[in-house]
Design a protein around this motif. Sequence first.
Motif, PDB file in Angstrom:
ATOM      1  N   LEU B 151     137.778  50.269  22.130  1.00 47.14           N
ATOM      2  CA  LEU B 151     138.872  49.368  22.543  1.00 47.14           C
ATOM      3  C   LEU B 151     138.941  48.164  21.602  1.00 47.14           C
ATOM      4  N   ILE B 152     137.768  47.744  21.110  1.00 43.71           N
ATOM      5  CA  ILE B 152     137.745  46.575  20.224  1.00 43.71           C
ATOM      6  C   ILE B 152     138.156  46.981  18.815  1.00 43.71           C
ATOM      7  N   THR B 153     137.798  48.199  18.413  1.00 41.00           N
ATOM      8  CA  THR B 153     138.322  48.709  17.138  1.00 41.00           C
ATOM      9  C   THR B 153     139.844  48.719  17.171  1.00 41.00           C
ATOM     10  N   THR B 260     130.056  51.084  27.924  1.00 44.83           N
ATOM     11  CA  THR B 260     131.001  50.096  28.449  1.00 44.83           C
ATOM     12  C   THR B 260     130.634  48.667  28.064  1.00 44.83           C
ATOM     13  N   SER B 261     129.772  48.499  27.082  1.00 46.44           N
ATOM     14  CA  SER B 261     129.442  47.158  26.636  1.00 46.44           C
ATOM     15  C   SER B 261     129.157  47.185  25.135  1.00 46.44           C
ATOM     16  N   THR B 262     129.563  46.129  24.466  1.00 45.97           N
ATOM     17  CA  THR B 262     129.528  46.108  22.998  1.00 45.97           C
ATOM     18  C   THR B 262     129.058  44.760  22.487  1.00 45.97           C
ATOM     19  N   TYR B 263     128.190  44.784  21.489  1.00 48.19           N
ATOM     20  CA  TYR B 263     127.842  43.569  20.759  1.00 48.19           C
ATOM     21  C   TYR B 263     128.864  43.383  19.637  1.00 48.19           C
ATOM     22  N   TYR B 264     129.514  42.257  19.648  1.00 48.92           N
ATOM     23  CA  TYR B 264     130.542  41.966  18.639  1.00 48.92           C
ATOM     24  C   TYR B 264     129.946  40.913  17.711  1.00 48.92           C
ATOM     25  N   ASP B 295     140.314  37.461  23.337  1.00 44.64           N
ATOM     26  CA  ASP B 295     140.076  38.902  23.174  1.00 44.64           C
ATOM     27  C   ASP B 295     139.160  39.462  24.251  1.00 44.64           C
ATOM     28  N   LYS B 296     138.056  38.781  24.488  1.00 49.27           N
ATOM     29  CA  LYS B 296     137.057  39.307  25.430  1.00 49.27           C
ATOM     30  C   LYS B 296     137.636  39.564  26.829  1.00 49.27           C
TER      31      LYS B 296
END
Lengths: 374, 374, 374
Positions: B151-153, B260-264, B295-296
């Motif tokens: 989703l962040i990509t 379901t969780s990402t380090y950005y 964004d978050k």
Amino acid sequence: MSKPFLKNAWYAAAWSYEVKKELFERTIIGESILFYRKENNEAVAINNACPHRYSPLHLGTLMGDVVECKYHGLRYDGTGRCVHNPHGDGRIPGKMCTKAYPLEEVHGMLWIWMGDPALADPATIPDFSCHTNPDYPSVQGMIEMHGNYELITDNLMDLSHVEFLHKGILGSDAIKRGEHELLQDGTSVWSNRWCPDGLAPPAWDHMFKDYGKPVDHWLYMRWDAPAHMLLDVGITPTGRPRDEGIWMYGTDILTPKNETSTYYYWGVARSHDKNDAEMDKIWTGAIETAFGTQDKPMIEAQQGMLDSLGVTDLDEVEPVLLPMDSATVRCRRIMDKLRGQDGVTLPDPRNPALTDLVRKANAEEYSGRVVPVV
Amino acid sequence: MSKPFLKNAWYAAAWSYEVKKELFERTIIGESILFYRKENNEAVAINNACPHRYSPLHLGTLMGDVVECKYHGLRYDGTGRCVHNPHGDGRIPGKMCTKAYPLEEVHGMLWIWMGDPALADPATIPDFSCHTNPDYPSVQGMIEMHGNYELITDNLMDLSHVEFLHKGILGSDAIKRGEHELLQDGTSVWSNRWCPDGLAPPAWDHMFKDYGKPVDHWLYMRWDAPAHMLLDVGITPTGRPRDEGIWMYGTDILTPKNETSTYYYWGVARSHDKNDAEMDKIWTGAIETAFGTQDKPMIEAQQGMLDSLGVTDLDEVEPVLLPMDSATVRCRRIMDKLRGQDGVTLPDPRNPALTDLVRKANAEEYSGRVVPVV
Amino acid sequence: MSKPFLKNAWYAAAWSYEVKKELFERTIIGESILFYRKENNEAVAINNACPHRYSPLHLGTLMGDVVECKYHGLRYDGTGRCVHNPHGDGRIPGKMCTKAYPLEEVHGMLWIWMGDPALADPATIPDFSCHTNPDYPSVQGMIEMHGNYELITDNLMDLSHVEFLHKGILGSDAIKRGEHELLQDGTSVWSNRWCPDGLAPPAWDHMFKDYGKPVDHWLYMRWDAPAHMLLDVGITPTGRPRDEGIWMYGTDILTPKNETSTYYYWGVARSHDKNDAEMDKIWTGAIETAFGTQDKPMIEAQQGMLDSLGVTDLDEVEPVLLPMDSATVRCRRIMDKLRGQDGVTLPDPRNPALTDLVRKANAEEYSGRVVPVV
């Protein structure tokens, strides 16, 4: 994937002092259960779900020996039978009853039988009589740990961890050097550590009036299925009989709330400073520190690791074993066998010599009675 | 239903400054990993589960180059091998080791290879050398977003959203009007926006000393699998070379913690105000506002919507596409192919001209080197 | 294991006053829905997921009659059609639309049809006109209960619980002694209690100016699928017509948020103290106490019990029934039938005599029109 709980077994439901003439709920191996004492002080245990609408009975009112459901006022006695329907003609359907559980009060605890009542033999409750023996002043408590009970069995049947997890309190160099012996009799298992001629662990040394000189230290742990442990532990000046030292029975009884949470009932029945109320506080504080702030976070961290791997049982990830794991493995294998044949009566754990046996500081005395195994 | 993570890939594990001579845990594509620096400052990565009892090693103690498990005192070196067993005869079973991960420190980051170590080629780590180039003062940070990394990509490969989600900060009318170009070279993808002759976005205009006149604005985003992005972005007076304007490299590297969780990991390496520490704070504040508070919440709201629909992947609900989604779709399709053939080595993303190429404000310069695709 | 929701049915989405010229989200039978009023005050309901990236539209901006998505600025009108694409050439794909739901505003509420729009007949919305009838001053509210809606239907269709759960407020001895009658007409069900010649429940007695003498008390509850209830309830001096007493219509409409959470819309439209604003507060307080602090904890405790047993539906555990459960069972069986044949139009619940019928305090008047059933 998850291993089933033993049903035909006694579980510690509560310390006696926890249950009063009030409604008290506790969930045991996944079942919500209502406890209370009748007017004659007898404790009873019935399933907490009102069979009418599955409302929790513990939200209701205790009226003498019966509990009234808060939702529709149906009343149940301590056998789980509905004894009063306030509505309409007051007829009570024959099926209007909730399950009653065999409940025994012995050794200062309430013991509940979760399986077939016909198989419930109070004589098979393991011996924790130290807590009702006036010779041993005793303190007790309960700590809920959010981990599977077998992780805590592993912890207790391998006390090599005290030197690390309880460093500066219960650990000592002598423990690492000590001898470890695994014994089995029926389904009872002993994991015994004999650690002679070393400085005592700091907490022990302090309670022994800052003795400061070498002692013999023993930690003899008895296990009965599913997870009932009694530790005979103490120190005495090197080479001297135990009565010149200080020692205690440490109770460690684990009752699964569910697969990932456990009630840990701890007790300390000590040999020393018998009329010293201050010593009650010191032992309570030591246990709450060691179990509540050192063991509990570790057990919960292990559970978190298993959760992150998507497994519910440590055996699934094939942990690498050390010789000191022999007792924990033995207990897990006995549990696997018992799970496979639930419905059988557990072998009688009351070896007549056991209570006496755990009072010995010398492992040789075991040899004639129980069979050392590898 | 959930798409598997790429295993044979480099992931950003941490900014270099995050890992010290201390134990540091981070979970990457579902695996709990322990990081620390050895005495020679080399960083190492080993699986965080002690193979003995699956206790998390990061709860233990770092002793020089080895970590001691808090539970039973077993010690492991940076290769994951058990090097000390304090119990009994001290023998160490051959299997008593935890997985070590290839770890490279380059471009100011620690990069971890999660798959077959034999395939780990440091040369395939994408170029983020801007963060170690003294010509570009650089600030960095990490924001955990509770959403799937793809989703962040999507967010980053389609910057058309800045005019809406970051309105009044990073958006401008020129961005809506600008040209969008999709380029691909091997598995590297560029999503380039060329927005000439318009007022700069407010934040940019302000940093350009409240310029207030039309500029050319460019946003050239490079992507490498699984989710490593570098944005070449800046403004310059209309028709003038970029060196008369201000610009920066914006690093946007996504490392899945789990599904379901990402380090950005974000970074800003700027061309302008090189010796101005105040500008470090301004850029840090701008990024934390835009990514952390705009964004978050949007990413997490999308994830919440997918959760409510019981799906784990946006593709499952067949979103309706617009031309500006071409780059996000391209990246998702490349990922689908790579997932199907994990075990293969990724094509080398080090196009020798890339670092230079992203410094150009004129998209035509790409034409000879990379292939425009639709 | 979980029973499906009825799709071809009207659900109460909100009280009219809850939806303004602002974006308002509510999740109904698992679907996240956006509500707002257009400039002409007409309320609309569209699916809350932007079809482009599944971002929740309620985070966006209402611009007159259209909503702009916060993520990429796509705009949708009240029919769910995308009417503006700010990007590139502005072309709008034909599929770029989100589902619109039939929405009716009647009886002071917004009613949404969750199934096939072709089957949505506003005439089948049950009659709650008491809330728009100036003869009955009315107060309303909504309480979210974390339990399955059918548990709350059970609660309402068997008011025998008021003597216990609402003891000292709404209960009385006469309720236990009273007659209970179950009636059905099509898929409408009545659960009627006629409790003559007893002291009124304390709250009722107090509102009847501390009357203190015996009254006739009636509680007539009408149910329509899926969970729309109207209670005709009041007291009058024993043997006297209802107009010498006080009474009200109590609205109890349940809309599932999902399987384990329910929006409970309550309303009170009273016959008495018509121009007394203080009475609005008294009734509001009484309902919030009874429903919010007595019913809600009980419903949530029942749900917790079912959760602990791993079941989602009370029927799965075969509760033991009493005669007073006849109406709750009837409603559950009608729901089972309707679930089996979703796609059919519900029978028209507008029995022309119903509104009039529930105004009668004498159960005999029902006999000619509806069929008593067992």
